[in-house]
Design a protein around this motif. Sequence first.
Motif, PDB file in Angstrom:
ATOM      1  N   LEU A 222      -3.878   9.785  -2.186  1.00  0.00           N
ATOM      2  CA  LEU A 222      -4.838   8.552  -2.939  1.00  0.00           C
ATOM      3  C   LEU A 222      -3.720   7.231  -2.004  1.00  0.00           C
ATOM      4  CD1 LEU A 222      -4.038   9.577  -6.438  1.00  0.00           C
ATOM      5  CD2 LEU A 222      -6.075  10.043  -5.062  1.00  0.00           C
ATOM      6  N   HIS A 223      -4.596   6.391  -1.892  1.00  0.00           N
ATOM      7  CA  HIS A 223      -4.055   5.066  -1.689  1.00  0.00           C
ATOM      8  C   HIS A 223      -4.056   4.238  -2.710  1.00  0.00           C
ATOM      9  CE1 HIS A 223      -4.771   5.640   3.033  1.00  0.00           C
ATOM     10  NE2 HIS A 223      -4.069   6.558   2.568  1.00  0.00           N
ATOM     11  N   ILE A 224      -2.794   3.547  -2.854  1.00  0.00           N
ATOM     12  CA  ILE A 224      -2.592   2.741  -4.128  1.00  0.00           C
ATOM     13  C   ILE A 224      -2.206   1.353  -3.715  1.00  0.00           C
ATOM     14  CG2 ILE A 224      -1.380   2.554  -6.060  1.00  0.00           C
ATOM     15  CD1 ILE A 224      -2.502   5.379  -6.257  1.00  0.00           C
ATOM     16  N   TYR A 225      -2.946   0.195  -4.212  1.00  0.00           N
ATOM     17  CA  TYR A 225      -2.648  -0.994  -3.798  1.00  0.00           C
ATOM     18  C   TYR A 225      -2.010  -1.845  -4.908  1.00  0.00           C
ATOM     19  CZ  TYR A 225      -5.975   0.278  -0.227  1.00  0.00           C
ATOM     20  OH  TYR A 225      -6.581   1.014   0.760  1.00  0.00           O
TER      21      TYR A 225
ATOM     22  N   VAL B 104       0.939  -1.058   0.038  1.00  0.00           N
ATOM     23  CA  VAL B 104      -0.049   0.107  -0.028  1.00  0.00           C
ATOM     24  C   VAL B 104       0.963   1.157  -0.060  1.00  0.00           C
ATOM     25  CG1 VAL B 104      -1.984   1.323   1.064  1.00  0.00           C
ATOM     26  CG2 VAL B 104      -1.558  -1.210   1.522  1.00  0.00           C
ATOM     27  N   TYR B 105       0.591   2.148  -0.706  1.00  0.00           N
ATOM     28  CA  TYR B 105       1.330   3.546  -0.952  1.00  0.00           C
ATOM     29  C   TYR B 105       0.204   4.580  -0.870  1.00  0.00           C
ATOM     30  CZ  TYR B 105       5.818   1.549  -2.096  1.00  0.00           C
ATOM     31  OH  TYR B 105       7.134   0.851  -2.029  1.00  0.00           O
ATOM     32  N   ALA B 106       0.772   5.652  -0.045  1.00  0.00           N
ATOM     33  CA  ALA B 106       0.108   7.012   0.071  1.00  0.00           C
ATOM     34  C   ALA B 106       0.566   7.841  -0.950  1.00  0.00           C
ATOM     35  CB  ALA B 106       0.233   7.437   1.280  1.00  0.00           C
ATOM     36  N   VAL B 107      -0.088   8.497  -2.165  1.00  0.00           N
ATOM     37  CA  VAL B 107       0.482   9.229  -3.181  1.00  0.00           C
ATOM     38  C   VAL B 107      -0.027  10.495  -3.008  1.00  0.00           C
ATOM     39  CG1 VAL B 107       0.635   9.493  -5.488  1.00  0.00           C
ATOM     40  CG2 VAL B 107       0.781   7.273  -4.396  1.00  0.00           C
TER      41      VAL B 107
ATOM     42  N   SER C  25       5.421   4.323   1.205  1.00  0.00           N
ATOM     43  CA  SER C  25       4.874   3.009   1.462  1.00  0.00           C
ATOM     44  C   SER C  25       3.932   3.160   3.161  1.00  0.00           C
ATOM     45  CB  SER C  25       6.076   1.926   1.805  1.00  0.00           C
ATOM     46  OG  SER C  25       5.135   0.817   2.383  1.00  0.00           O
ATOM     47  N   ILE C  26       3.036   2.594   2.993  1.00  0.00           N
ATOM     48  CA  ILE C  26       2.208   3.047   4.331  1.00  0.00           C
ATOM     49  C   ILE C  26       1.801   1.260   4.764  1.00  0.00           C
ATOM     50  CG2 ILE C  26       1.427   5.206   4.381  1.00  0.00           C
ATOM     51  CD1 ILE C  26      -1.198   4.330   3.511  1.00  0.00           C
ATOM     52  N   GLU C  27       1.400   1.095   6.107  1.00  0.00           N
ATOM     53  CA  GLU C  27       0.812  -0.160   6.567  1.00  0.00           C
ATOM     54  C   GLU C  27      -0.746  -0.234   6.146  1.00  0.00           C
ATOM     55  OE1 GLU C  27       0.237  -1.046  10.834  1.00  0.00           O
ATOM     56  OE2 GLU C  27       1.454  -2.785  10.566  1.00  0.00           O
ATOM     57  N   ALA C  28      -1.072  -1.482   5.654  1.00  0.00           N
ATOM     58  CA  ALA C  28      -2.382  -1.782   5.448  1.00  0.00           C
ATOM     59  C   ALA C  28      -3.103  -1.444   6.652  1.00  0.00           C
ATOM     60  CB  ALA C  28      -2.751  -3.151   4.781  1.00  0.00           C
TER      61      ALA C  28
END
Lengths: 254, 310
Positions: free
Chosen positions: B260-263, B229-232, B288-291
């Motif tokens: 935006l959260h991108i998977y 998961v990424y925060a953009v 990168s972020i934790e789900a």
Amino acid sequence: MNNDSIITVKHLYKQFGSFTANKDLNFEVKRGEIFGFLGANGAGKTTTMKILCGLSKPTSGEVTVAGFDVYQDTEKIKRNIGYMSQKFSLYEDLSVIENIVFYGGIYGLGYKEIMRSAKEMLTGLGIWDIRKKVIADLPLGWKQKLAFSLAMLHKPSIIFLDEPTGGVDPVTRRQFWDMIYAAAETGITIFVTTHYMDEAEYCDRVSIMVDGVIVALDSPQQLKAQYQVKTMDEVFLKLARAKTETTNQNQSAL
Amino acid sequence: MNEKASIISNNLSRSYGKTLAVDAINFSVDEGEIFGLIGPDGAGKTTLFRILTTLLLPDSGSASVMGYDCVKDYKQIRKNIGYMPGKFSLYQDLTVKENLNFYATVFQTTVKENYHLIEDIYRQIEPFKNRRAGKLSGGMKQKLALCCALVHKPKVLFLDEPTTGVDAVSRVEFWEMLHRLKKTGLTILVSTPYMDEAVRCDRVGFIQKGKILQIGKPQDIVDSFPMMVYAVKSNNPKFVINQLGAILGSENVFRFGNELHIYGDKMLHETLAQFSLNHKEYDIEYQSIEAGVEDCFIELMKSNNDQENE
């Protein structure tokens, strides 16, 4: 007045007997903004919402909604706003299409216009084929998406969403927020209350009300930075809880 | 079979007409555990609660509470459990004090005898003890209902959506109360539609369309999330949504406030690096972020739906 403001509130007070439900509220909501209106149960949110929807008059202060005065022009306000809540949205024992015709009728739209909008709306939602089903038979997620679309049927400039997403599954909730973003992009202003702080993160700006007073108003990013926390949940707890604890202490002192 | 189990559900099923509300559910709750059933409205949580509290018969399967069978031994179960239904079910025209006395009397005890159990909670509503239950605020009703469910000193507590419609402050206080009750040895089964409450339980079961999707400790569930998961962030989120949606699939790009959260899979980092290089004008930042628990639930829902469609 700023031309970009669709709601302006100046020194709003609302008194019920000796109880002050709203104390000197001051804020503006911009056109196309997603504005989160937060507060604990009993903080005074519903009182303010009722005033903004033209259902109740302030004790004092200046309030305009969509350019109309809340003392004089409540009928004009009602025509220019949409409202949806989880508790009351659609008539369960009417069909999808009957609900649309009923709402359209209330807002004075002609039958042809209603049917044209209905077809557009239901095709967009992918539920034109089930338009004759009664609401009670629809899954909760569809009901909420339909209720939101219906609140926009008369093309209001502001939509009030009163805890709109309680109990829906997370996929539906994300789709619902996609609809909110899409509406905001067309210039519709979204005024939303929620108890769920992750939804506060989705708003452009949020206000937090404690005991009838707005104690914070800014973007989620700014609020988190100001209180040096990672989530809006923590911001809310810091503000609302501090106050509750002092109140409790006062009560026990008495 | 787990010997420490306080609640056991063994292949439980229950239909209402054509609707299968509970579909072959298996799970157990250990003694002294806080177990959360997490799922949206209509998932089958309340039906399951009603079977376990002996208020509804299952069509098939079996269940037990404290070793007592939910069908045969319903009398023993009823003596030993506390149940707080989702819908406020106290007597609206009795006062706070009258409701509490009534429930104590029904269970052949007195408020005084078990006061230590409810003291913590009751003190908060005591200023309103002569007010009718129907005139209380939501948070106060919730506290009174909890007192009434505890007044006969149950060993297992069933709480069906106790925090629905309750504000964030009261919710935190409620969970703190549950953790204090847990310390007295009480087993607690609690349901909620709100994903963020999962972390407050010892273990959780995700429930959707009558089926349990996964059971585990909240952190283990989050750790097992199969995607990155990424925060953009960008100065043109709409552009990024459309473009990345086309590359990664629109279901993998979600707007989250001003981010935006991108998977995606392990290649996601490279995809984003390339994308931000190609579109420097849009100031694309990513990290990168934790789900979250909600991400896990959505992923499980998807794979469950895929199985159904096969």
